[in-house]
Design an enzyme around this catalytic site. Structure first.
Site, PDB file in Angstrom:
ATOM      1  N   ASN A   1      21.861 -30.906  -2.536  1.00 44.90           N
ATOM      2  CA  ASN A   1      21.903 -30.335  -1.127  1.00 44.90           C
ATOM      3  C   ASN A   1      22.261 -31.619  -0.111  1.00 44.90           C
ATOM      4  O   ASN A   1      21.583 -32.397   0.146  1.00 44.90           O
ATOM      5  CB  ASN A   1      20.201 -30.099  -0.948  1.00 44.90           C
ATOM      6  CG  ASN A   1      20.081 -29.430   0.680  1.00 44.90           C
ATOM      7  OD1 ASN A   1      21.122 -29.392   1.260  1.00 44.90           O
ATOM      8  ND2 ASN A   1      19.089 -29.471   1.147  1.00 44.90           N
TER       9      ASN A   1
ATOM     10  N   LYS B   1      23.056 -31.416   2.747  1.00 45.12           N
ATOM     11  CA  LYS B   1      22.421 -31.174   4.351  1.00 45.12           C
ATOM     12  C   LYS B   1      23.744 -31.375   5.101  1.00 45.12           C
ATOM     13  O   LYS B   1      24.654 -30.763   5.222  1.00 45.12           O
ATOM     14  CB  LYS B   1      21.252 -32.342   4.540  1.00 45.12           C
ATOM     15  CG  LYS B   1      20.042 -31.908   3.217  1.00 45.12           C
ATOM     16  CD  LYS B   1      18.968 -32.670   3.770  1.00 45.12           C
ATOM     17  CE  LYS B   1      17.742 -32.455   2.566  1.00 45.12           C
ATOM     18  NZ  LYS B   1      16.609 -32.925   2.778  1.00 45.12           N
TER      19      LYS B   1
ATOM     20  N   HIS C   1      14.582 -23.641   2.628  1.00 39.86           N
ATOM     21  CA  HIS C   1      14.190 -25.036   2.792  1.00 39.86           C
ATOM     22  C   HIS C   1      13.294 -25.409   3.769  1.00 39.86           C
ATOM     23  O   HIS C   1      13.036 -24.996   4.700  1.00 39.86           O
ATOM     24  CB  HIS C   1      15.801 -25.993   2.873  1.00 39.86           C
ATOM     25  CG  HIS C   1      15.505 -27.266   2.764  1.00 39.86           C
ATOM     26  ND1 HIS C   1      14.831 -28.327   3.484  1.00 39.86           N
ATOM     27  CD2 HIS C   1      15.633 -27.923   1.459  1.00 39.86           C
ATOM     28  CE1 HIS C   1      15.009 -29.409   3.120  1.00 39.86           C
ATOM     29  NE2 HIS C   1      15.488 -29.288   1.978  1.00 39.86           N
TER      30      HIS C   1
ATOM     31  N   GLU D   1      13.348 -27.838   5.887  1.00 34.06           N
ATOM     32  CA  GLU D   1      13.849 -28.073   7.184  1.00 34.06           C
ATOM     33  C   GLU D   1      14.283 -26.754   8.209  1.00 34.06           C
ATOM     34  O   GLU D   1      14.130 -26.740   9.232  1.00 34.06           O
ATOM     35  CB  GLU D   1      15.130 -29.062   6.815  1.00 34.06           C
ATOM     36  CG  GLU D   1      14.640 -30.366   6.840  1.00 34.06           C
ATOM     37  CD  GLU D   1      15.690 -31.076   5.597  1.00 34.06           C
ATOM     38  OE1 GLU D   1      16.986 -30.723   5.578  1.00 34.06           O
ATOM     39  OE2 GLU D   1      15.213 -31.943   5.159  1.00 34.06           O
TER      40      GLU D   1
ATOM     41  N   GLU E   1       9.361 -28.626  -3.188  1.00 32.41           N
ATOM     42  CA  GLU E   1       9.674 -29.852  -2.425  1.00 32.41           C
ATOM     43  C   GLU E   1       8.598 -29.973  -1.475  1.00 32.41           C
ATOM     44  O   GLU E   1       8.269 -29.638  -0.640  1.00 32.41           O
ATOM     45  CB  GLU E   1      11.066 -29.404  -1.616  1.00 32.41           C
ATOM     46  CG  GLU E   1      12.392 -29.230  -2.571  1.00 32.41           C
ATOM     47  CD  GLU E   1      13.459 -29.305  -1.807  1.00 32.41           C
ATOM     48  OE1 GLU E   1      14.381 -30.020  -2.424  1.00 32.41           O
ATOM     49  OE2 GLU E   1      13.442 -29.273  -0.706  1.00 32.41           O
TER      50      GLU E   1
ATOM     51  N   GLY F   1      13.266 -37.110   1.877  1.00 32.79           N
ATOM     52  CA  GLY F   1      13.885 -38.187   2.653  1.00 32.79           C
ATOM     53  C   GLY F   1      12.919 -39.560   3.150  1.00 32.79           C
ATOM     54  O   GLY F   1      13.338 -40.167   3.843  1.00 32.79           O
TER      55      GLY F   1
ATOM     56  N   SER G   1      13.073 -37.193  -2.675  1.00 27.39           N
ATOM     57  CA  SER G   1      13.258 -38.536  -2.991  1.00 27.39           C
ATOM     58  C   SER G   1      13.548 -38.731  -4.526  1.00 27.39           C
ATOM     59  O   SER G   1      13.055 -39.675  -5.025  1.00 27.39           O
ATOM     60  CB  SER G   1      12.148 -39.424  -2.671  1.00 27.39           C
ATOM     61  OG  SER G   1      12.186 -39.264  -1.227  1.00 27.39           O
TER      62      SER G   1
END
Ligand code: 13P
Length: 253
Positions: free
Chosen positions: A9, A11, A95, A97, A167, A173, A212
């Site tokens: 991904n 992003k 996701h 985000e 996730e 991140g 991560s």
């Protein structure tokens, strides 16, 4: 035996030059990780470039998001049919985000899953808890709610058309990976919840870990029985690291 999938991904990262360089590096290593299915999800604008550079290789590509609408007056949106038009196999839905920064709720995520599946795309459905939810002990309740929203709209059999990505939001991140045991526990919970409705769907379903993941922690994560690959953020932007994770998946079979 479930074939592992490692999906990058990207992003909101990249340029035509960096995409060219990254894909050249990934392409050079694909033959060495043949037992792992490899996919990349670039920003929309780079999908045509990715299609041109990955066509004829073993790698697939997909979108990071899609509209819940099919076409029409929806400024700034991208339809499932457009992703298909550019050769996409996959699309990420839900996701964290998108859920937290853009207000996507369970109902919208379920609608996106349905639109993607109906179009023939394979949705990668993301689920996961925040740090405060984990600390409150509601991880399983949160993930159950996120899964059930899709099952309520689509039925359990529809999950077979896609992939699930666990996730944990606190691991994205942050450099703080879930331990293989923590991840396995949640993956087993997800599979068990689906198995309660349909054992066959549960057994065939690929459940990816994301948060991560790097080449050095991927080996132990992939060794767990219910971890069938990864959804990779930062490490997917560096060909050597991305391929290192694909190698771990390839070797886990
Ligand atoms: P990182 O690998 O950068 O933690 O991101 C994970 C992720 O969000 C993939 O979708």
């Amino acid at each position: 035996m479930r074939q592992p999938l490692v999906a990058g991904n990207w992003k909101m990262n990249g340029s035509t030059a960096s995409v060219r360089e990254l894909l050249a590096g990934v392409n050079a290593g694909l033959a060495g990780v043949a037992k792992c299915e490899v996919a990349v999800c670039p920003p929309y604008l780079y999908i045509p470039q990715v299609q041109a550079e990955l066509s004829g290789t073993a790698a697939a590509w997909g979108g990071q998001n899609l509209s819940n609408q099919l076409s029409g007056a929806f400024t700034g949106e991208i339809a499932a049919s457009m992703l298909l038009d550019f050769g996409c196999t996959y699309v990420i839905v839900g996701h964290s985000e998108r859920r937290t920064l853009y207000g996507e709720d369970d109902a919208l995520v379920a609608a996106k899953f349905a639109v993607a599946r109906a179009a023939g795309l394979k949705p990668i459905l993301c689920v996961g808890e925040t740090l405060s939810e984990r600390e409150q002990g509601v991880t399983e309740a949160v993930i159950a709610r996120q899964l059930d929203a899709v099952i309520a709209v689509e039925g359990v059999a529809a999950l077979a058309a896609g992939v699930i990505a666990y996730e944990p939001v606190w691991a994205i991140g942050t450099g703080k990976t879930a331990t293989p045991e923590q991840a396995q526990e949640v993956h087993a919970f997800i599979r068990g919840r689906i198995a309660a409705l349909d054992v066959g769907v549960a057994e065939g379903l690929r459940i990816l870990y994301g948060g991560s993941m790097k080449p050095d922690n991927a080996v132990q994560l992939m060794a767990k029985p219910d971890i069938d690959g990864g959804l990779i953020g930062g490490a997917a932007l560096v060909a050597k690291d991305f391929l290192g994770i694909c190698q771990a998946a390839h070797a886990s079979l």
